[in-house]
Design a protein around this motif. Structure first.
Motif, PDB file in Angstrom:
ATOM      1  N   CYS A 247       0.853  -1.186   0.000  1.00 42.45           N
ATOM      2  CA  CYS A 247       0.000   0.000   0.000  1.00 42.45           C
ATOM      3  C   CYS A 247       0.892   1.241   0.000  1.00 42.45           C
ATOM      4  O   CYS A 247       1.792   1.363   0.831  1.00 42.45           O
ATOM      5  CB  CYS A 247      -0.900  -0.018   1.228  1.00 42.45           C
ATOM      6  N   LYS A 248       0.646   2.148  -0.926  1.00 40.64           N
ATOM      7  CA  LYS A 248       1.512   3.320  -1.072  1.00 40.64           C
ATOM      8  C   LYS A 248       1.383   4.292   0.098  1.00 40.64           C
ATOM      9  O   LYS A 248       2.340   4.954   0.483  1.00 40.64           O
ATOM     10  CB  LYS A 248       1.196   4.032  -2.391  1.00 40.64           C
ATOM     11  N   HIS A 249       0.195   4.414   0.640  1.00 39.47           N
ATOM     12  CA  HIS A 249      -0.030   5.360   1.741  1.00 39.47           C
ATOM     13  C   HIS A 249      -0.312   4.561   3.020  1.00 39.47           C
ATOM     14  O   HIS A 249      -1.335   4.751   3.675  1.00 39.47           O
ATOM     15  CB  HIS A 249      -1.175   6.299   1.405  1.00 39.47           C
ATOM     16  N   PHE A 250       0.640   3.731   3.361  1.00 40.26           N
ATOM     17  CA  PHE A 250       0.464   2.785   4.458  1.00 40.26           C
ATOM     18  C   PHE A 250       0.624   3.462   5.815  1.00 40.26           C
ATOM     19  O   PHE A 250       1.564   4.215   6.042  1.00 40.26           O
ATOM     20  CB  PHE A 250       1.497   1.662   4.303  1.00 40.26           C
ATOM     21  N   ASN A 251      -0.312   3.168   6.697  1.00 34.61           N
ATOM     22  CA  ASN A 251      -0.260   3.672   8.066  1.00 34.61           C
ATOM     23  C   ASN A 251      -0.652   2.514   8.993  1.00 34.61           C
ATOM     24  O   ASN A 251      -1.837   2.236   9.175  1.00 34.61           O
ATOM     25  CB  ASN A 251      -1.223   4.845   8.236  1.00 34.61           C
ATOM     26  N   PRO A 252       0.333   1.823   9.567  1.00 34.14           N
ATOM     27  CA  PRO A 252       0.025   0.634  10.370  1.00 34.14           C
ATOM     28  C   PRO A 252      -0.848   0.913  11.584  1.00 34.14           C
ATOM     29  O   PRO A 252      -1.689   0.086  11.951  1.00 34.14           O
ATOM     30  CB  PRO A 252       1.407   0.117  10.785  1.00 34.14           C
TER      31      PRO A 252
ATOM     32  N   SER B  94      -6.239  -7.733   2.279  1.00 35.90           N
ATOM     33  CA  SER B  94      -5.967  -8.059   0.875  1.00 35.90           C
ATOM     34  C   SER B  94      -5.167  -6.986   0.147  1.00 35.90           C
ATOM     35  O   SER B  94      -4.623  -7.242  -0.924  1.00 35.90           O
ATOM     36  CB  SER B  94      -7.280  -8.306   0.123  1.00 35.90           C
ATOM     37  N   LYS B  95      -5.085  -5.792   0.731  1.00 35.23           N
ATOM     38  CA  LYS B  95      -4.424  -4.683   0.041  1.00 35.23           C
ATOM     39  C   LYS B  95      -3.170  -4.193   0.774  1.00 35.23           C
ATOM     40  O   LYS B  95      -2.731  -3.062   0.600  1.00 35.23           O
ATOM     41  CB  LYS B  95      -5.411  -3.533  -0.173  1.00 35.23           C
ATOM     42  N   ARG B  96      -2.606  -5.073   1.585  1.00 39.41           N
ATOM     43  CA  ARG B  96      -1.341  -4.783   2.245  1.00 39.41           C
ATOM     44  C   ARG B  96      -0.383  -5.943   1.957  1.00 39.41           C
ATOM     45  O   ARG B  96      -0.795  -7.104   1.932  1.00 39.41           O
ATOM     46  CB  ARG B  96      -1.511  -4.643   3.767  1.00 39.41           C
TER      47      ARG B  96
END
Length: 291
Positions: free
Chosen positions: A10-15, A43-45
């Protein structure tokens, strides 16, 4: 991460944000939107990002996300979601242990995993196996398997050495009959038909293992196509195989597998999954496959 994977980071990942969303939605499972939110995140990470979410969840709430998923979800959906939060090495180690320590040895699972992973991947899964089960993979193969199959599997595992990350465990050609020579002492010429030699001289699980090795050499995607098709054809579904292949190949070569599946069976992998699964489990698998 393979270019032919369906799942990308994911490009704008924030865990922390994802951990918060999972925490909230695991407590509001009466609504379809909660299941959809969980599916969307998983599904998107990428696998590495999902592991970050796992750690973030624990840091924020003092809870184990995998245990909360096991408590809040059920069935194949639960198993798939929980498996996606393991590292690839942990998932392989867990699958190998189950195949070795069940009521019956699952040779096909052992062969599938060990023949299709790189040397570096096998090295990592061996380390994970040792940490999780406090014993070596080699020891359990030695104790649980027998005969030529045991020799074959131990040879694959033993060939993995430090600094050998680029070699795959099935990195031999049809003209290289070393494995057959060492195990069967057969006098094979370089141009012999190894497929016929295997069929005529061997039997049982060892014969299947050698045939699988040749299939992996010829086309790894096609090898997985055959296993996926068998997991869904006929009555019932081999869900363990279906979810294992989808999860372990989704960041590697699932696009190639989808293309080969369509070409081989005249029907998409997604259509087969739609017809053989249901509910949130189906939605999660399709979310992984259809990206």
């Amino acid at each position: 991460m393979g270019e032919q994977g369906t799942v990308k980071p994911c490009k704008h990942f924030n865990p922390e944000r994802d951990a918060g969303l999972l925490y909230g939605n695991l407590r509001g499972l009466a609504s379809d939107s909660s299941y959809s939110a969980i599916i969307n995140i998983l599904s998107k990470r990428s696998s590495a990002q999902r592991v970050e979410i796992l750690f973030g969840y624990h840091a924020m709430y003092g809870r184990d996300l995998i245990q909360d998923i096991k408590s809040g979800l059920s069935g194949d959906f639960q198993q798939t979601a929980a498996s996606m939060l393991l590292t690839p090495a942990e998932y392989d180690a867990t699958s190998l242990y189950k195949a070795l320590k069940g009521l019956k040895i699952e040779a096909r699972v052992l062969v599938e995993i060990l023949l299709t992973r790189s040397a570096e991947e096998i090295k990592c899964m061996k380390e994970s196996y040792s940490v999780k089960y406090h014993r070596s993979l080699e020891t359990d193969i030695e104790q649980s398997c027998s005969g030529n199959l045991k020799t074959f599997l131990l040879k694959i595992v033993a060939e993995v050495r430090d600094g050998d990350e680029t070699r795959t465990s099935a990195d031999i050609s049809k003209r290289d009959a070393t494995v057959l020579k060492e195990i069967s002492h057969a006098n094979l010429s370089p141009d012999c038909d190894i497929q016929k030699k295997i069929s005529s001289e061997f039997h049982g699980e060892f014969k299947d293992a050698l045939k699988s090795q040749l299939k992996v050499i010829e086309s790894k995607p096609q090898f997985f196509v055959e296993k996926l098709y068998r997991s869904m054809k006929g009555v019932g579904t081999d869900d363990e195989t279906l979810m294992r292949i989808i999860i372990t190949r989704c960041e590697v070569d699932l696009r190639d597998i989808k293309t080969s599946f369509q070409a081989t069976h005249g029907k998409s992998l997604s259509k087969f999954i739609e017809g053989d699964t249901s509910g949130s489990y189906r939605k999660l698998l399709l979310a992984i496959v259809d990206q």
